[in-house]
Design an enzyme around this catalytic site. Structure first.
Site, PDB file in Angstrom:
ATOM      1  N   GLY A  45       0.835  -1.195   0.000  1.00 51.22           N
ATOM      2  CA  GLY A  45       0.000   0.000   0.000  1.00 51.22           C
ATOM      3  C   GLY A  45       0.867   1.241   0.000  1.00 51.22           C
ATOM      4  O   GLY A  45       2.023   1.203   0.454  1.00 51.22           O
ATOM      5  N   GLN A  50       3.029  10.093   1.078  1.00 54.87           N
ATOM      6  CA  GLN A  50       4.321   9.403   1.137  1.00 54.87           C
ATOM      7  C   GLN A  50       5.210   9.736  -0.062  1.00 54.87           C
ATOM      8  O   GLN A  50       6.410   9.490  -0.025  1.00 54.87           O
ATOM      9  CB  GLN A  50       4.126   7.886   1.225  1.00 54.87           C
ATOM     10  N   CYS A  94       5.787   0.072   7.214  1.00 51.86           N
ATOM     11  CA  CYS A  94       5.429   1.226   6.393  1.00 51.86           C
ATOM     12  C   CYS A  94       6.630   1.585   5.528  1.00 51.86           C
ATOM     13  O   CYS A  94       7.761   1.599   6.012  1.00 51.86           O
ATOM     14  CB  CYS A  94       5.059   2.392   7.310  1.00 51.86           C
ATOM     15  N   LEU A  95       6.369   1.891   4.264  1.00 52.09           N
ATOM     16  CA  LEU A  95       7.478   2.231   3.363  1.00 52.09           C
ATOM     17  C   LEU A  95       8.168   3.529   3.794  1.00 52.09           C
ATOM     18  O   LEU A  95       9.305   3.772   3.415  1.00 52.09           O
ATOM     19  CB  LEU A  95       6.983   2.343   1.910  1.00 52.09           C
ATOM     20  N   HIS A 136      -4.618   1.503   7.354  1.00 57.00           N
ATOM     21  CA  HIS A 136      -3.274   2.084   7.498  1.00 57.00           C
ATOM     22  C   HIS A 136      -3.083   3.209   6.468  1.00 57.00           C
ATOM     23  O   HIS A 136      -2.581   4.285   6.800  1.00 57.00           O
ATOM     24  CB  HIS A 136      -2.241   0.960   7.309  1.00 57.00           C
ATOM     25  N   GLU A 137      -3.506   2.945   5.222  1.00 60.92           N
ATOM     26  CA  GLU A 137      -3.309   3.948   4.163  1.00 60.92           C
ATOM     27  C   GLU A 137      -4.207   5.168   4.363  1.00 60.92           C
ATOM     28  O   GLU A 137      -3.772   6.308   4.161  1.00 60.92           O
ATOM     29  CB  GLU A 137      -3.545   3.335   2.784  1.00 60.92           C
ATOM     30  N   HIS A 140      -2.809   7.574   6.753  1.00 54.13           N
ATOM     31  CA  HIS A 140      -1.791   8.475   6.178  1.00 54.13           C
ATOM     32  C   HIS A 140      -2.426   9.784   5.693  1.00 54.13           C
ATOM     33  O   HIS A 140      -1.800  10.840   5.772  1.00 54.13           O
ATOM     34  CB  HIS A 140      -1.105   7.817   4.969  1.00 54.13           C
TER      35      HIS A 140
HETATM   36 ZN   LIG Z   1       2.470   3.497   5.662  1.00 50.91          ZN
END
Ligand SMILES: [Zn+2]
Length: 172
Positions: A45, A50, A94-95, A136-137, A140
């Site tokens: 995701g 991000q 998380c990226l 989660h997304e 963000h």
């Molecule tokens: Zn994340």
């Protein structure tokens, strides 16, 4: 085209993102770029902040089995409209917080409404990893990271590690 992923801490990761009023070619390119960036990372995701864009847009694909067909989802203005009382706990990563993982408890099932790449409204119930990932997304888009669910000490430890990582990257 791949886009660079912001690493926590970054003020852009703490902002509440603006709803997308109308779809445009520019936004479709952004969504496609985000999918490419996500698959390349690899991740399941990615949210627009991000990659430094403060619009309400997320992409995800939680198909893990390589024998299964991929299922890339692009969601503009995603909204959780119902959540189960049942909860589930997953180890999240998380990226924007590379190589750090922690257990987070969230509703096990959610109903999400969004606008797809063609501008059509969609609604779907998600469970399992999909439910965790989509929540989660969407977090963000509200400036919330998975580490915000952790105890302050743990969160500070992770943040310090990320600051160190960023210093090392800047020097390299
Ligand atoms: Zn994340």
């Amino acid at each position: 085209m791949k886009r660079p992923i912001l690493i926590h801490p970054d003020p852009r990761l703490k902002k509440v993102c603006a709803p997308v009023p109308d779809l445009s070619d520019e936004l479709r390119v952004l969504a496609d770029d985000m999918l490419e960036t996500m698959y390349d990372a690899p991740g399941i995701g990615l949210a627009a902040p991000q990659v430094g864009v403060l619009d309400r847009l997320i992409v995800l694909d939680c198909v893990k089995d390589e024998a299964e067909a991929p299922r890339p989802l692009i969601m503009f203005n995603p909204e959780v409209i119902a959540a189960s009382d049942d909860e589930s706990t997953y180890e999240e990563g998380c990226l924007s917080i590379p190589e750090q993982y922690a257990e987070v408890t969230r509703p096990a099932e959610v109903t999400v409404r969004w606008i797809d790449r063609n501008g059509n409204e969609q609604q779907e119930d998600f469970g399992g990893l999909w439910a965790t990932c989509v929540q989660h997304e969407i977090d963000h888009l509200n400036g919330r990271l998975f580490i915000d669910y952790l105890k302050p000490l743990r969160r500070q430890m992770i943040t310090r590690k990320m600051q160190k990582l960023k210093r090392e990257k800047a020097r390299a």
